[in-house]
Design a protein around this motif. Structure first.
Motif, PDB file in Angstrom:
ATOM      1  N   GLY A 177       4.939   0.106   8.315  1.00 56.89           N
ATOM      2  CA  GLY A 177       4.333  -0.190   9.621  1.00 56.89           C
ATOM      3  C   GLY A 177       3.478   0.984  10.087  1.00 56.89           C
ATOM      4  O   GLY A 177       2.384   0.797  10.630  1.00 56.89           O
ATOM      5  N   ALA A 178       3.968   2.214   9.852  1.00 55.10           N
ATOM      6  CA  ALA A 178       3.216   3.409  10.276  1.00 55.10           C
ATOM      7  C   ALA A 178       1.889   3.493   9.530  1.00 55.10           C
ATOM      8  O   ALA A 178       0.842   3.774  10.120  1.00 55.10           O
ATOM      9  CB  ALA A 178       4.054   4.661  10.019  1.00 55.10           C
ATOM     10  N   LEU A 179       1.950   3.207   8.212  1.00 51.25           N
ATOM     11  CA  LEU A 179       0.721   3.267   7.417  1.00 51.25           C
ATOM     12  C   LEU A 179      -0.285   2.207   7.900  1.00 51.25           C
ATOM     13  O   LEU A 179      -1.481   2.496   8.081  1.00 51.25           O
ATOM     14  CB  LEU A 179       1.062   3.039   5.931  1.00 51.25           C
ATOM     15  N   LEU A 180       0.220   0.994   8.139  1.00 49.50           N
ATOM     16  CA  LEU A 180      -0.676  -0.072   8.598  1.00 49.50           C
ATOM     17  C   LEU A 180      -1.205   0.217  10.005  1.00 49.50           C
ATOM     18  O   LEU A 180      -2.348  -0.125  10.335  1.00 49.50           O
ATOM     19  CB  LEU A 180       0.051  -1.424   8.567  1.00 49.50           C
ATOM     20  N   VAL A 238       1.822   1.846  -3.565  1.00 46.11           N
ATOM     21  CA  VAL A 238       0.666   2.345  -4.305  1.00 46.11           C
ATOM     22  C   VAL A 238       0.462   3.834  -4.035  1.00 46.11           C
ATOM     23  O   VAL A 238       0.241   4.636  -4.959  1.00 46.11           O
ATOM     24  CB  VAL A 238      -0.603   1.538  -3.913  1.00 46.11           C
ATOM     25  N   LEU A 239       0.566   4.217  -2.774  1.00 47.77           N
ATOM     26  CA  LEU A 239       0.389   5.640  -2.426  1.00 47.77           C
ATOM     27  C   LEU A 239       1.453   6.504  -3.099  1.00 47.77           C
ATOM     28  O   LEU A 239       1.160   7.582  -3.623  1.00 47.77           O
ATOM     29  CB  LEU A 239       0.495   5.819  -0.908  1.00 47.77           C
ATOM     30  N   GLN A 240       2.694   6.004  -3.081  1.00 46.32           N
ATOM     31  CA  GLN A 240       3.775   6.769  -3.721  1.00 46.32           C
ATOM     32  C   GLN A 240       3.526   6.918  -5.224  1.00 46.32           C
ATOM     33  O   GLN A 240       3.701   7.998  -5.790  1.00 46.32           O
ATOM     34  CB  GLN A 240       5.113   6.070  -3.502  1.00 46.32           C
ATOM     35  N   LEU A 241       3.111   5.799  -5.845  1.00 48.54           N
ATOM     36  CA  LEU A 241       2.837   5.850  -7.296  1.00 48.54           C
ATOM     37  C   LEU A 241       1.726   6.848  -7.606  1.00 48.54           C
ATOM     38  O   LEU A 241       1.813   7.630  -8.546  1.00 48.54           O
ATOM     39  CB  LEU A 241       2.416   4.457  -7.792  1.00 48.54           C
ATOM     40  N   THR A 242       0.666   6.787  -6.781  1.00 48.00           N
ATOM     41  CA  THR A 242      -0.482   7.670  -7.003  1.00 48.00           C
ATOM     42  C   THR A 242      -0.070   9.131  -6.855  1.00 48.00           C
ATOM     43  O   THR A 242      -0.435   9.983  -7.669  1.00 48.00           O
ATOM     44  CB  THR A 242      -1.606   7.323  -6.005  1.00 48.00           C
ATOM     45  N   LEU A 243       0.719   9.423  -5.809  1.00 47.97           N
ATOM     46  CA  LEU A 243       1.164  10.814  -5.600  1.00 47.97           C
ATOM     47  C   LEU A 243       2.101  11.251  -6.723  1.00 47.97           C
ATOM     48  O   LEU A 243       2.050  12.391  -7.185  1.00 47.97           O
ATOM     49  CB  LEU A 243       1.865  10.948  -4.248  1.00 47.97           C
ATOM     50  N   GLY A 244       2.964  10.303  -7.158  1.00 39.15           N
ATOM     51  CA  GLY A 244       3.896  10.626  -8.234  1.00 39.15           C
ATOM     52  C   GLY A 244       3.188  10.884  -9.549  1.00 39.15           C
ATOM     53  O   GLY A 244       3.520  11.807 -10.288  1.00 39.15           O
ATOM     54  N   PRO A 251       0.811  -1.226   0.000  1.00 41.63           N
ATOM     55  CA  PRO A 251       0.000   0.000   0.000  1.00 41.63           C
ATOM     56  C   PRO A 251       0.842   1.273   0.000  1.00 41.63           C
ATOM     57  O   PRO A 251       0.422   2.288  -0.555  1.00 41.63           O
ATOM     58  CB  PRO A 251      -0.839  -0.106   1.278  1.00 41.63           C
ATOM     59  N   LEU A 252       2.063   1.194   0.571  1.00 45.18           N
ATOM     60  CA  LEU A 252       2.904   2.390   0.560  1.00 45.18           C
ATOM     61  C   LEU A 252       3.420   2.653  -0.856  1.00 45.18           C
ATOM     62  O   LEU A 252       3.480   3.803  -1.310  1.00 45.18           O
ATOM     63  CB  LEU A 252       4.080   2.237   1.533  1.00 45.18           C
TER      64      LEU A 252
END
Ligand code: SF4
Ligand code: SF4
Length: 310
Positions: free
Chosen positions: A185-188, A46-52, A43-44
Motif C-alpha cells: 500500500g505504501a509503494l502504491l 519485483v523491487l525486492q527481486l531486483t535489489l536482491g 511491484p514490491l
C-alpha cells in the motif's frame, strides 16, 4: 454509474479477484501469467527481486509496472477492488468490529500513524538488498491469503498463521494493516497521489452530514474539499457580495443560492478532489453521500442511500 451501484460493483470485483487469485489461477498474486511471456507481478516483489539480484531484471520490472500504471490512472484501486487480503478484511469487518475494544494504543500502533508503512517499506527493501532475498513475500498477507485459500499454504504452518495474525490487527481499527503497516500500500501510495481519475464529492452542495467520513475505512476526511472551498478568497468575497457569508456552513442552503453564485462554487469545487495517497478508491464515501444520492434520484435512480453502510 450510480452511487449505489458502485458498492455492488466493488463487492463483485473483490469476489471475482479473490476466486481468480486465490483459487483458480496460481494461488498467489506474486506473479500471474497473462499468457505468453506476459506477467502481472506484485511491484514490491519485483523491487525486492531486483535489489536482491543487484541487477535490472527487465521482464520482471515490466510486469510490475502494469499495477503501477493502473495506480497512476485510478489510484490504489488494487487495495480497494483487487487485493484478496483487503477483501477478507472487508468481509469480516462486522465480526472483527465486535472484538474491537476501546484501547489505549501506543503512538506506533495508533491507526492515525499512516507514515509507519513507509518505514516498513524501507525496511522490506533494505532486507531484500542485504539478504539478497524477497523475504517479505514469505509473510506477505496478500500472498499468504492466496496460498492459504488455494490450499497451498496448509503445509507451511507459520506462513498460514500470518493471515489470522494480521487479521487480528483489525480489532484495533478498520483496515488497520492497510492504513498503518502495508508496504505494498505504501509503494502504491507514492504513485496514487498523482492519479488521473479523481474522486469528487459535492463540495459546493455538501450538507456537512459527515457520512462520507464515517464510511471511509481508511480514516480519510473526504469532505476536506468542502473545507478548502470555505477558505478560498474568491468564494469568500462572492459569499459576502451575495449577502450569504455563512452559506457553506448551513446544510441545504446551496440549492437556494443565486445561480451565478452556484456556478462559481461549482467551478471552484470542480478543481478539488479527495486526496489520493491514502485513498483506496473504494468509493464508499461516494455511495454514502446523501447529496449525490439525491442527485442520482432526480436523474431517475432510486434513492437507497439509507441502506448503504461502510
Ligand atoms: S474512496 Fe472515499 S471512502 Fe474510499 S478510501 Fe477513498 S476517501 Fe475513503
Ligand atoms: S456525505 Fe456528502 S453531504 Fe455529507 S459531509 Fe460528506 S460530502 Fe458532505
Amino acid at each position: 454509474m450510480k452511487p449505489r451501484q458502485l458498492k455492488i460493483a466493488r463487492t463483485a470485483s473483490q469476489i471475482v479477484f479473490f476466486l481468480l487469485l486465490a483459487a483458480l489461477l496460481v494461488g498467489t498474486f506474486c506473479s500471474v501469467s497473462l499468457g505468453g511471456d506476459y506477467y502481472l507481478s506484485c511491484p514490491l516483489g519485483v523491487l525486492q527481486l531486483t535489489l536482491g539480484a543487484r541487477e535490472m531484471l527487465v521482464g520482471a520490472v515490466v510486469s510490475g509496472l502494469l499495477l503501477i500504471g493502473l495506480t497512476l490512472l485510478l489510484g490504489r484501486v488494487f487495495c480497494g477492488w483487487i487485493c484478496p487480503f483487503g477483501a477478507l478484511t472487508d468481509w469480516l469487518r462486522k465480526p472483527l468490529a465486535r472484538c474491537r475494544a476501546a484501547r489505549a494504543d501506543g503512538p506506533a500502533l495508533h491507526p492515525d500513524n499512516k507514515v509507519l508503512k513507509y518505514g516498513v517499506l524501507g525496511g522490506v527493501l533494505l532486507a531484500a538488498g542485504i539478504f539478497r532475498s524477497p523475504a517479505f513475500c514469505t509473510i506477505c498477507p496478500v500472498g499468504t491469503t492466496c496460498r492459504t485459500a488455494g490450499l497451498q499454504g496448509v503445509n507451511f504452518g507459520l506462513e498460514t498463521a500470518t493471515v489470522p495474525l494480521i487479521l487480528s490487527l483489525e480489532t484495533v481499527n478498520r483496515r488497520f494493516w492497510c492504513k498503518v503497516l502495508c508496504p505494498i500500500g505504501a509503494l502504491l501510495a507514492v504513485f496514487a497521489r498523482f492519479r488521473l481519475a479523481k474522486i469528487r464529492l459535492p463540495f459546493a452542495a455538501c450538507a456537512g452530514c459527515n457520512r462520507c467520513e464515517q464510511a471511509c475505512a481508511m480514516g480519510n476526511s473526504p469532505r476536506q474539499g468542502h473545507e478548502c472551498l470555505k477558505t478560498d478568497p474568491t468564494v469568500l468575497q462572492a459569499l459576502i457580495e451575495y449577502g450569504v457569508p455563512d452559506l457553506l456552513d448551513r446544510p441545504g442552503q446551496y440549492e437556494r443560492a443565486p445561480q451565478p453564485l452556484r456556478d462559481l462554487l461549482d467551478a471552484k469545487a470542480g478543481s478539488l478532489s479527495v486526496s489520493g495517497a491514502e485513498c483506496t478508491s473504494c468509493y464508499s464515501c461516494v455511495a454514502a453521500c446523501p447529496v449525490l444520492n439525491r442527485q442520482a434520484d432526480k436523474s431517475g435512480a432510486v434513492d437507497q442511500s439509507a441502506q448503504i453502510s461502510a
